[in-house]
Design an enzyme around this catalytic site. Structure first.
Site, PDB file in Angstrom:
ATOM      1  N   ASP A   1       0.930  -1.014  -0.054  1.00  0.00           N
ATOM      2  CA  ASP A   1      -0.072   0.239   0.359  1.00  0.00           C
ATOM      3  C   ASP A   1       0.830   1.397  -0.180  1.00  0.00           C
ATOM      4  O   ASP A   1       0.623   2.194   0.453  1.00  0.00           O
ATOM      5  CB  ASP A   1      -1.353   0.602   1.000  1.00  0.00           C
ATOM      6  CG  ASP A   1      -1.789  -1.198   1.308  1.00  0.00           C
ATOM      7  OD1 ASP A   1      -2.152  -1.999  -0.064  1.00  0.00           O
ATOM      8  OD2 ASP A   1      -2.763  -2.128   2.315  1.00  0.00           O
TER       9      ASP A   1
ATOM     10  N   LYS B   1       2.091   1.752  -5.312  1.00  0.00           N
ATOM     11  CA  LYS B   1       2.371   1.816  -6.219  1.00  0.00           C
ATOM     12  C   LYS B   1       1.819   2.037  -8.237  1.00  0.00           C
ATOM     13  O   LYS B   1       1.539   2.097  -9.156  1.00  0.00           O
ATOM     14  CB  LYS B   1       3.303  -0.196  -5.935  1.00  0.00           C
ATOM     15  CG  LYS B   1       3.639  -1.021  -4.958  1.00  0.00           C
ATOM     16  CD  LYS B   1       3.883  -1.411  -4.854  1.00  0.00           C
ATOM     17  CE  LYS B   1       2.583  -3.053  -4.174  1.00  0.00           C
ATOM     18  NZ  LYS B   1       2.090  -2.480  -3.922  1.00  0.00           N
TER      19      LYS B   1
ATOM     20  N   GLY C   1      -4.476  -4.412  -3.865  1.00  0.00           N
ATOM     21  CA  GLY C   1      -5.509  -3.027  -4.184  1.00  0.00           C
ATOM     22  C   GLY C   1      -4.781  -2.157  -3.886  1.00  0.00           C
ATOM     23  O   GLY C   1      -4.219  -1.509  -3.288  1.00  0.00           O
ATOM     24  N   HIS C   2      -5.126  -1.519  -5.379  1.00  0.00           N
ATOM     25  CA  HIS C   2      -3.711  -0.953  -5.712  1.00  0.00           C
ATOM     26  C   HIS C   2      -4.884   0.413  -6.643  1.00  0.00           C
ATOM     27  O   HIS C   2      -6.189   0.039  -7.640  1.00  0.00           O
ATOM     28  CB  HIS C   2      -3.196  -1.350  -7.270  1.00  0.00           C
ATOM     29  CG  HIS C   2      -1.848  -2.344  -6.921  1.00  0.00           C
ATOM     30  ND1 HIS C   2      -1.247  -2.857  -8.013  1.00  0.00           N
ATOM     31  CD2 HIS C   2      -1.872  -2.620  -5.704  1.00  0.00           C
ATOM     32  CE1 HIS C   2      -0.700  -3.649  -6.992  1.00  0.00           C
ATOM     33  NE2 HIS C   2      -0.903  -3.574  -6.234  1.00  0.00           N
TER      34      HIS C   2
ATOM     35  N   GLN D   1       1.749  -6.158  -3.395  1.00  0.00           N
ATOM     36  CA  GLN D   1       2.442  -6.097  -1.320  1.00  0.00           C
ATOM     37  C   GLN D   1       4.058  -5.166  -1.677  1.00  0.00           C
ATOM     38  O   GLN D   1       3.827  -4.410  -2.425  1.00  0.00           O
ATOM     39  CB  GLN D   1       2.653  -7.536  -1.300  1.00  0.00           C
ATOM     40  CG  GLN D   1       1.307  -8.866  -0.842  1.00  0.00           C
ATOM     41  CD  GLN D   1       0.190  -9.244  -2.177  1.00  0.00           C
ATOM     42  OE1 GLN D   1       1.416  -9.934  -2.711  1.00  0.00           O
ATOM     43  NE2 GLN D   1      -0.203  -8.434  -3.278  1.00  0.00           N
TER      44      GLN D   1
HETATM   45  P1  GDP Z   1      -0.978   0.531  -3.705  1.00  0.00           P
HETATM   46  O1  GDP Z   1      -1.123  -0.854  -2.650  1.00  0.00           O
HETATM   47  O2  GDP Z   1       0.645   0.517  -3.216  1.00  0.00           O
HETATM   48  O3  GDP Z   1      -1.070   0.412  -4.937  1.00  0.00           O
HETATM   49  O4  GDP Z   1      -1.528   1.605  -2.911  1.00  0.00           O
HETATM   50  P2  GDP Z   1      -2.720   1.498  -2.199  1.00  0.00           P
HETATM   51  O5  GDP Z   1      -3.969   2.138  -3.996  1.00  0.00           O
HETATM   52  O6  GDP Z   1      -3.176   0.788  -1.868  1.00  0.00           O
HETATM   53  O7  GDP Z   1      -2.825   2.514  -0.466  1.00  0.00           O
HETATM   54  C1  GDP Z   1      -2.622   4.070  -1.294  1.00  0.00           C
HETATM   55  C2  GDP Z   1      -3.362   5.176  -1.465  1.00  0.00           C
HETATM   56  O8  GDP Z   1      -2.350   6.219  -1.197  1.00  0.00           O
HETATM   57  C3  GDP Z   1      -4.291   4.995  -2.309  1.00  0.00           C
HETATM   58  O9  GDP Z   1      -5.604   5.482  -1.322  1.00  0.00           O
HETATM   59  C4  GDP Z   1      -3.996   5.657  -3.298  1.00  0.00           C
HETATM   60  O10 GDP Z   1      -4.769   7.019  -3.914  1.00  0.00           O
HETATM   61  C5  GDP Z   1      -2.825   7.327  -1.951  1.00  0.00           C
HETATM   62  N1  GDP Z   1      -2.235   7.535  -2.001  1.00  0.00           N
HETATM   63  C6  GDP Z   1      -1.067   7.400  -2.918  1.00  0.00           C
HETATM   64  N2  GDP Z   1      -0.488   8.813  -3.035  1.00  0.00           N
HETATM   65  C7  GDP Z   1      -0.230   9.515  -2.382  1.00  0.00           C
HETATM   66  C8  GDP Z   1       0.564  10.938  -2.286  1.00  0.00           C
HETATM   67  O11 GDP Z   1       0.741  11.857  -2.630  1.00  0.00           O
HETATM   68  N3  GDP Z   1      -0.418  10.905  -0.828  1.00  0.00           N
HETATM   69  C9  GDP Z   1      -1.608  11.591  -1.159  1.00  0.00           C
HETATM   70  N4  GDP Z   1      -2.627  11.740   0.202  1.00  0.00           N
HETATM   71  N5  GDP Z   1      -2.721   9.861  -1.204  1.00  0.00           N
HETATM   72  C10 GDP Z   1      -1.587   9.654  -1.941  1.00  0.00           C
HETATM   73  P1  IMO Z   2      -1.193  -4.177  -1.983  1.00  0.00           P
HETATM   74  O1  IMO Z   2      -0.553  -4.627  -3.598  1.00  0.00           O
HETATM   75  C1  IMO Z   2      -0.880  -4.804   2.017  1.00  0.00           C
HETATM   76  C2  IMO Z   2      -1.000  -9.043   3.846  1.00  0.00           C
HETATM   77  C3  IMO Z   2      -2.341  -9.497   5.058  1.00  0.00           C
HETATM   78  C4  IMO Z   2      -1.839 -10.193   5.631  1.00  0.00           C
HETATM   79  C5  IMO Z   2      -0.229 -10.637   5.284  1.00  0.00           C
HETATM   80  C6  IMO Z   2      -0.146 -11.806   3.920  1.00  0.00           C
HETATM   81  O2  IMO Z   2      -2.064  -3.852  -2.558  1.00  0.00           O
HETATM   82  O3  IMO Z   2       0.231  -3.979  -1.503  1.00  0.00           O
HETATM   83  P2  IMO Z   2      -1.874 -13.084   2.203  1.00  0.00           P
HETATM   84  O4  IMO Z   2      -3.930 -12.563   1.833  1.00  0.00           O
HETATM   85  O5  IMO Z   2      -1.188 -12.197   0.905  1.00  0.00           O
HETATM   86  O6  IMO Z   2      -2.541 -14.669   2.676  1.00  0.00           O
HETATM   87  O7  IMO Z   2      -2.112 -11.758   3.511  1.00  0.00           O
HETATM   88  O8  IMO Z   2       0.093 -10.116   3.645  1.00  0.00           O
HETATM   89  N1  IMO Z   2      -1.019  -8.428   2.248  1.00  0.00           N
HETATM   90  C7  IMO Z   2      -0.853  -6.288   2.370  1.00  0.00           C
HETATM   91  N2  IMO Z   2      -0.907  -5.811   2.932  1.00  0.00           N
HETATM   92  N3  IMO Z   2      -1.415  -4.406   1.391  1.00  0.00           N
HETATM   93  C8  IMO Z   2      -1.724  -5.675  -0.061  1.00  0.00           C
HETATM   94  O9  IMO Z   2      -1.675  -5.546  -1.217  1.00  0.00           O
HETATM   95  C9  IMO Z   2      -1.278  -6.515   0.586  1.00  0.00           C
HETATM   96  N4  IMO Z   2      -2.004  -7.885   0.036  1.00  0.00           N
HETATM   97  C10 IMO Z   2      -1.585  -8.918   1.757  1.00  0.00           C
HETATM   98  O10 IMO Z   2      -2.975  -8.208   5.086  1.00  0.00           O
HETATM   99  O11 IMO Z   2      -1.183  -9.384   6.431  1.00  0.00           O
HETATM  100 MG    MG Z   3      -3.129  -1.586  -2.133  1.00  0.00          MG
END
Ligand code: GDP
Ligand code: IMO
Ligand code: MG
Length: 406
Positions: A14, A17, A41-42, A223
């Protein structure tokens, strides 16, 4: 000259990416996922509209970019079907630009049951998507793979063997209901259109694009480094190789074809699920990070644990992945803090912090480094020096254009 870029997370996932892959996709011929599954979840935000992708590579919003799901990904056909339908409804075209490896191990409903019942006992806090059990079957050489949908006889035999084994575990070990094998087969066959339309030899495509056509590709990690099956905080990890090595095994290309490695880190730190997190905050600062950063999981909606940036962990992640450039995200989340701490050492298990004065002004949407408050520039420069790696991208908001390229 063509050049291939890897983008991956340096923390517990998270890191942002999805946003960065989307922002850099315009320049490339294809975006390829190499590990993980729909546990990811991207989030991408363009013109005020938010899209959350779980399986589809984050290049899909650019109509001319090809997208690949490589053999290293574990695939839920149900999740993929839903995601494609939702995106098609939103006007995204998948025809002749979306390809899935025949070698992807499939996630079956029984994997999800096993994942959920085990997690009640083992308390890893998994996403409950069947990720661990399906990688387990892949390594044990009994997985059903996407290519198996091309031959109904083979599919039936493999599913029968695998689901009978799962049912034994579920009934005898966990006292759960068994899965009806015919039902599982019928459900898989109901997704045969995905096989017929998208299943292919993705390694062959990648070979042609890189070697014959001299195209530039982008490899998208899911991840993060600290969730890597080998190099993460075991056993509180996911079940795939989230680090740079995963690209080679998960797509079928050697490391020399990865020319640039961008590691993404938040300006602070979060974690979803269980496991160690030495710089975790339980005070008002932690609450502020969670609230301002809107730290809720993009897949499960669970609150993310929040804490200060750990520079020792970051430095190790840079080494583990041969990171050439760091992208620091969510800088704007720290705008209101009076002071900010970063972990620069450990005494036993206790983090030792260096304290920075907060900049107390908005960085949201700033696109030039020199326009950042000086105190924010100092914070970034300190991280860069400590870790010994350029921070060449800074993200100042969730939208595609809220990005600084230095
Ligand atoms: P990922 O799994 O690495 O793609 O990241 P996620 O989408 O799960 O979580 C990142 C969250 O931060 C999302 O809600 C994005 O919209 C938000 N986000 C990404 N970059 C920024 C930033 O520079 N500032 C803020 N405020 N939010 C951001
Ligand atoms: P993105 O790509 C954050 C965490 C779960 C748990 C551990 C194992 O959005 O960054 P799993 O279901 O993979 O066997 O769970 O890994 N986890 C993540 N945490 N971002 C993710 O993906 C994750 N995918 C798995 O919360 O701790
Ligand atoms: Mg994510």
């Amino acid at each position: 000259m063509a050049s291939n870029t890897l983008i991956l997370g340096l923390q517990w996932g998270d890191e942002g990416k999805g946003k960065i892959v989307d922002a850099l996709s315009e320049e490339v011929y294809a975006v390829c996922r190499f590990q993980g599954g729909h546990n990811a979840g991207h989030t991408i935000k363009v013109n005020g509209q938010q899209t959350v992708l779980h399986l589809t590579p984050s290049g899909i919003l650019h109509p001319n970019v090809n997208c690949i799901i490589g053999n290293g990904v574990v695939l839920s056909l149900e999740a993929l079907d839903k995601e494609i339908n939702d995106l098609v409804d939103a006007g995204i075209n998948f025809d002749n630009r979306f390809f899935v490896s025949s070698g992807c191990a499939l996630i079956l409903p029984s994997h999800i049951s096993i994942d959920k019942v085990r997690d009640k006992k083992e308390s890893i806090g998994t996403t409950g998507r069947g990720i661990g059990p399906s990688y387990e079957d892949k390594i044990a050489r009994r997985a059903v793979r996407l290519g198996d949908l091309g031959n109904e006889q083979i599919l039936r035999e493999k599913v029968e063997l695998l689901v009978s084994y799962h049912n034994r575990l579920l009934v005898e070990l966990y006292e759960e209901e068994p899965h009806d094998i015919d039902h599982v087969i019928a459900e898989l066959l109901s997704f045969k259109h995905l096989h017929d339309k998208y299943c292919t030899d993705t390694q062959g495509l990648i070979y042609d694009w890189i070697i014959k056509e001299n195209q530039s590709l982008l490899f998208e990690g899911a991840q993060g480094t600290l969730l890597d099956i080998d190099h993460g905080t075991y056993p509180y990890v996911t079940s795939s190789s989230t680090t740079a090595g995963g690209v080679s095994t998960g797509l079928g290309l050697g490391p020399k074809y990865i020319n640039k490695i961008i590691g993404i880190s938040k300006a602070y730190c979060t974690r979803v699920g269980e496991g160690p997190f030495p710089t975790e905050l339980f005070d008002d600062n932690g609450k502020m990070l969670a609230e301002i950063g809107n730290e809720f999981g993009a897949t499960t909606g669970r609150p993310r644990r929040c804490g200060w940036l750990d520079l020792l962990a970051l430095k190790k992640a840079v080494f583990t992945n041969s990171v050439t450039d760091i992208c620091l995200t969510k800088l704007d989340v720290m705008d209101e803090f009076n002071s900010i701490e970063v972990c620069i050492d450990y005494q036993g298990d206790q983090p030792v912090y260096k304290t920075f004065e907060g900049w107390k002004s908005s960085t949201e949407g700033i696109t030039k480094f020199k326009n950042l408050p000086l105190k924010a520039q100092e914070y970034i420069n300190f991280i860069e020096d400590f870790v010994g790696c350029n921070i060449s991208i800074v993200s100042t908001g969730p939208s595609r254009d809220q990005t600084i390229h230095r």
